[in-house]
Design an enzyme around this catalytic site. Sequence first.
Site, PDB file in Angstrom:
ATOM      1  N   ASP A  61      -9.741  41.185  -1.285  1.00 41.25           N
ATOM      2  CA  ASP A  61     -10.673  42.315  -2.362  1.00 41.25           C
ATOM      3  C   ASP A  61     -11.560  41.841  -0.569  1.00 41.25           C
ATOM      4  OD1 ASP A  61     -13.877  42.053  -2.091  1.00 41.25           O
ATOM      5  OD2 ASP A  61     -14.097  41.628  -4.046  1.00 41.25           O
ATOM      6  N   SER A 142     -14.006  60.402   5.039  1.00 42.80           N
ATOM      7  CA  SER A 142     -14.006  61.775   4.428  1.00 42.80           C
ATOM      8  C   SER A 142     -14.670  62.789   5.728  1.00 42.80           C
ATOM      9  CB  SER A 142     -15.680  61.280   3.873  1.00 42.80           C
ATOM     10  OG  SER A 142     -15.684  62.335   2.731  1.00 42.80           O
ATOM     11  N   ALA A 165     -25.632  56.600   2.103  1.00 39.76           N
ATOM     12  CA  ALA A 165     -25.206  55.746   2.449  1.00 39.76           C
ATOM     13  C   ALA A 165     -23.416  55.251   2.641  1.00 39.76           C
ATOM     14  CB  ALA A 165     -25.109  54.229   1.416  1.00 39.76           C
ATOM     15  N   TYR A 166     -23.315  56.882   1.751  1.00 42.76           N
ATOM     16  CA  TYR A 166     -21.726  57.149   1.576  1.00 42.76           C
ATOM     17  C   TYR A 166     -21.146  58.018   3.142  1.00 42.76           C
ATOM     18  CZ  TYR A 166     -17.429  58.536   1.079  1.00 42.76           C
ATOM     19  OH  TYR A 166     -16.080  58.960   0.152  1.00 42.76           O
ATOM     20  N   LYS A 170     -18.731  56.453   6.285  1.00 33.59           N
ATOM     21  CA  LYS A 170     -17.128  57.209   7.088  1.00 33.59           C
ATOM     22  C   LYS A 170     -18.007  57.453   8.722  1.00 33.59           C
ATOM     23  CE  LYS A 170     -15.128  56.872   3.116  1.00 33.59           C
ATOM     24  NZ  LYS A 170     -14.016  55.746   3.160  1.00 33.59           N
ATOM     25  N   VAL A 199     -11.340  65.107  -4.106  1.00 32.80           N
ATOM     26  CA  VAL A 199     -10.136  64.668  -4.724  1.00 32.80           C
ATOM     27  C   VAL A 199     -10.716  64.169  -5.995  1.00 32.80           C
ATOM     28  CG1 VAL A 199      -7.693  63.391  -5.365  1.00 32.80           C
ATOM     29  CG2 VAL A 199      -8.825  63.552  -3.025  1.00 32.80           C
ATOM     30  N   THR A 201     -11.149  61.755  -9.321  1.00 32.77           N
ATOM     31  CA  THR A 201     -11.240  60.309  -9.033  1.00 32.77           C
ATOM     32  C   THR A 201     -11.920  59.749  -9.743  1.00 32.77           C
ATOM     33  OG1 THR A 201     -12.131  59.552  -7.172  1.00 32.77           O
ATOM     34  CG2 THR A 201      -9.639  60.276  -7.133  1.00 32.77           C
TER      35      THR A 201
HETATM   36  N1  LIG Z   1     -11.721  61.393  -3.828  1.00 33.81           N
HETATM   37  C1  LIG Z   1     -12.159  61.471  -2.533  1.00 33.81           C
HETATM   38  O1  LIG Z   1     -13.243  62.980  -3.297  1.00 33.81           O
HETATM   39  C2  LIG Z   1     -12.479  61.378  -1.605  1.00 33.81           C
HETATM   40  C3  LIG Z   1     -13.274  62.296  -0.616  1.00 33.81           C
HETATM   41  C4  LIG Z   1     -13.160  61.527   0.825  1.00 33.81           C
HETATM   42  C5  LIG Z   1     -12.305  60.354   1.050  1.00 33.81           C
HETATM   43  N2  LIG Z   1     -12.328  59.409  -0.278  1.00 33.81           N
HETATM   44  C6  LIG Z   1     -11.888  58.064   0.045  1.00 33.81           C
HETATM   45  O2  LIG Z   1     -10.761  57.909  -0.166  1.00 33.81           O
HETATM   46  C7  LIG Z   1     -10.463  55.938  -0.913  1.00 33.81           C
HETATM   47  C8  LIG Z   1     -10.338  56.140  -1.871  1.00 33.81           C
HETATM   48  O3  LIG Z   1     -10.880  56.802  -3.034  1.00 33.81           O
HETATM   49  P1  LIG Z   1     -10.260  57.339  -4.384  1.00 33.81           P
HETATM   50  O4  LIG Z   1     -11.332  58.731  -4.052  1.00 33.81           O
HETATM   51  O5  LIG Z   1      -9.186  56.980  -4.896  1.00 33.81           O
HETATM   52  O6  LIG Z   1     -11.623  56.559  -4.913  1.00 33.81           O
HETATM   53  P2  LIG Z   1     -11.483  55.271  -6.410  1.00 33.81           P
HETATM   54  O7  LIG Z   1     -10.103  56.059  -7.602  1.00 33.81           O
HETATM   55  O8  LIG Z   1     -12.364  55.117  -6.801  1.00 33.81           O
HETATM   56  O9  LIG Z   1      -9.961  54.321  -5.443  1.00 33.81           O
HETATM   57  C9  LIG Z   1     -10.589  53.477  -4.963  1.00 33.81           C
HETATM   58  C10 LIG Z   1     -10.387  52.450  -5.102  1.00 33.81           C
HETATM   59  O10 LIG Z   1     -10.885  51.205  -3.646  1.00 33.81           O
HETATM   60  C11 LIG Z   1     -10.336  50.023  -4.450  1.00 33.81           C
HETATM   61  N3  LIG Z   1     -12.000  48.619  -3.616  1.00 33.81           N
HETATM   62  C12 LIG Z   1     -13.913  49.536  -4.088  1.00 33.81           C
HETATM   63  N4  LIG Z   1     -14.088  48.062  -3.778  1.00 33.81           N
HETATM   64  C13 LIG Z   1     -12.606  46.993  -3.518  1.00 33.81           C
HETATM   65  C14 LIG Z   1     -13.200  46.054  -2.618  1.00 33.81           C
HETATM   66  N5  LIG Z   1     -14.260  45.171  -2.227  1.00 33.81           N
HETATM   67  N6  LIG Z   1     -11.911  45.243  -2.285  1.00 33.81           N
HETATM   68  C15 LIG Z   1     -10.547  45.869  -2.721  1.00 33.81           C
HETATM   69  N7  LIG Z   1     -10.395  47.131  -3.482  1.00 33.81           N
HETATM   70  C16 LIG Z   1     -11.268  47.852  -3.604  1.00 33.81           C
HETATM   71  C17 LIG Z   1     -10.870  50.271  -6.263  1.00 33.81           C
HETATM   72  O11 LIG Z   1     -10.542  49.036  -6.953  1.00 33.81           O
HETATM   73  P3  LIG Z   1     -10.884  48.485  -8.525  1.00 33.81           P
HETATM   74  O12 LIG Z   1     -10.578  49.512  -9.374  1.00 33.81           O
HETATM   75  O13 LIG Z   1     -10.799  47.837  -8.443  1.00 33.81           O
HETATM   76  O14 LIG Z   1     -12.243  49.109  -8.220  1.00 33.81           O
HETATM   77  C18 LIG Z   1     -10.054  51.411  -6.076  1.00 33.81           C
HETATM   78  O15 LIG Z   1      -8.447  50.642  -6.261  1.00 33.81           O
HETATM   79  C19 LIG Z   1     -11.917  56.214  -0.423  1.00 33.81           C
HETATM   80  O16 LIG Z   1     -11.748  55.216   1.005  1.00 33.81           O
HETATM   81  C20 LIG Z   1     -12.635  57.152  -0.248  1.00 33.81           C
HETATM   82  O17 LIG Z   1     -13.998  56.830   0.157  1.00 33.81           O
HETATM   83  C21 LIG Z   1     -12.614  59.961  -1.044  1.00 33.81           C
END
Ligand SMILES: NC(=O)c1ccc[n+]([C@@H]2O[C@H](COP(=O)([O-])OP(=O)(O)OC[C@H]3O[C@@H](n4cnc5c(N)ncnc54)[C@H](OP(=O)(O)O)[C@@H]3O)[C@@H](O)[C@H]2O)c1
Length: 243
Positions: A61, A142, A165-166, A170, A199, A201
């Site tokens: 975590d 991001s 916040a978000y 970043k 993406v 997700t």
């Molecule tokens: N999706 C997009 O369009 C996008 C764009 C730009 C940047 N990003 C970045 O890419 C990264 C991955 O995002 P994603 O889109 O793949 O999101 P996601 O599917 O929601 O995955 C986020 C991951 O982070 C984990 N997490 C959250 N809080 C945590 C904690 N306190 N300790 C350990 N793990 C934790 C989650 O675990 P749980 O399953 O336990 O919650 C999950 O495995 C993030 O940093 C996000 O900001 C995403």
Amino acid sequence: MSERTIALVTGANKGIGYEIAAGLGALGWSVGVGARDDQRREAAVERLRAAGVDAFGVPLDVTDDASATAAARLIEERAGRLDVLVNNAGIAGGMPQEPTRVDPATIRTVVETNVIGVIRVTNAMMPLLRRSASPRIVNMSSSVGSLTRQSGAAAEQTAGPVAVAYAPSKTFLNAVTLQYARELSGTNILINAGCPGYVATDLNGFHGVRTPEQGAAIAIKLATLPDDGPTGQFFDDAGVVPW
Ligand SMILES: NC(=O)c1ccc[n+]([C@@H]2O[C@H](COP(=O)([O-])OP(=O)(O)OC[C@H]3O[C@@H](n4cnc5c(N)ncnc54)[C@H](OP(=O)(O)O)[C@@H]3O)[C@@H](O)[C@H]2O)c1
């Protein structure tokens, strides 16, 4: 010490992090699946192993000091060092996030995970990274954190929604990445920020337009930089992203 390259991906149980783990595993690397939930972590490890990846679970975590310390101990016992750290775990913090209405607790929660979590995990892993011949740190950022893209004529196309916040978390993470790069300049540690694009997700209710596999590509590229590669920069698939 293991012959294989050893990587740790935080938040690797789903989304982009899972695909980063799969992509690094496909290179023949040994990949630590950092995840906070036991069941989700073990399910991801099983899936990766079924796909031929040398995956191992790392309870982690990123908001918890003791958890980061224990994760470093686990990797030290297993491999004796860490070659690549991908700080991928992140949260959006719930929308909307209008600056004039936001609950300050939301800012704290998002910064604790997206910024302080990266610092916490990076510093816990630093002794292990320093033992690697070619350490790499990748921070998943991001382009919504780009101040340049949020101002000026192009803002409407590239800035993402108002999210106090978000998006600033970043921006903060990018600034932190630069601070590390400055301290570590002259060492063999390369640290960069990467943007996966928009993406589909859980983070955005699957509204994104790219696949998690496509989103993972920039992290894999930055994780496999050559020794003379860049450090302290911010990239997406198209190249350098402005700060
Ligand atoms: N999706 C997009 O369009 C996008 C764009 C730009 C940047 N990003 C970045 O890419 C990264 C991955 O995002 P994603 O889109 O793949 O999101 P996601 O599917 O929601 O995955 C986020 C991951 O982070 C984990 N997490 C959250 N809080 C945590 C904690 N306190 N300790 C350990 N793990 C934790 C989650 O675990 P749980 O399953 O336990 O919650 C999950 O495995 C993030 O940093 C996000 O900001 C995403």
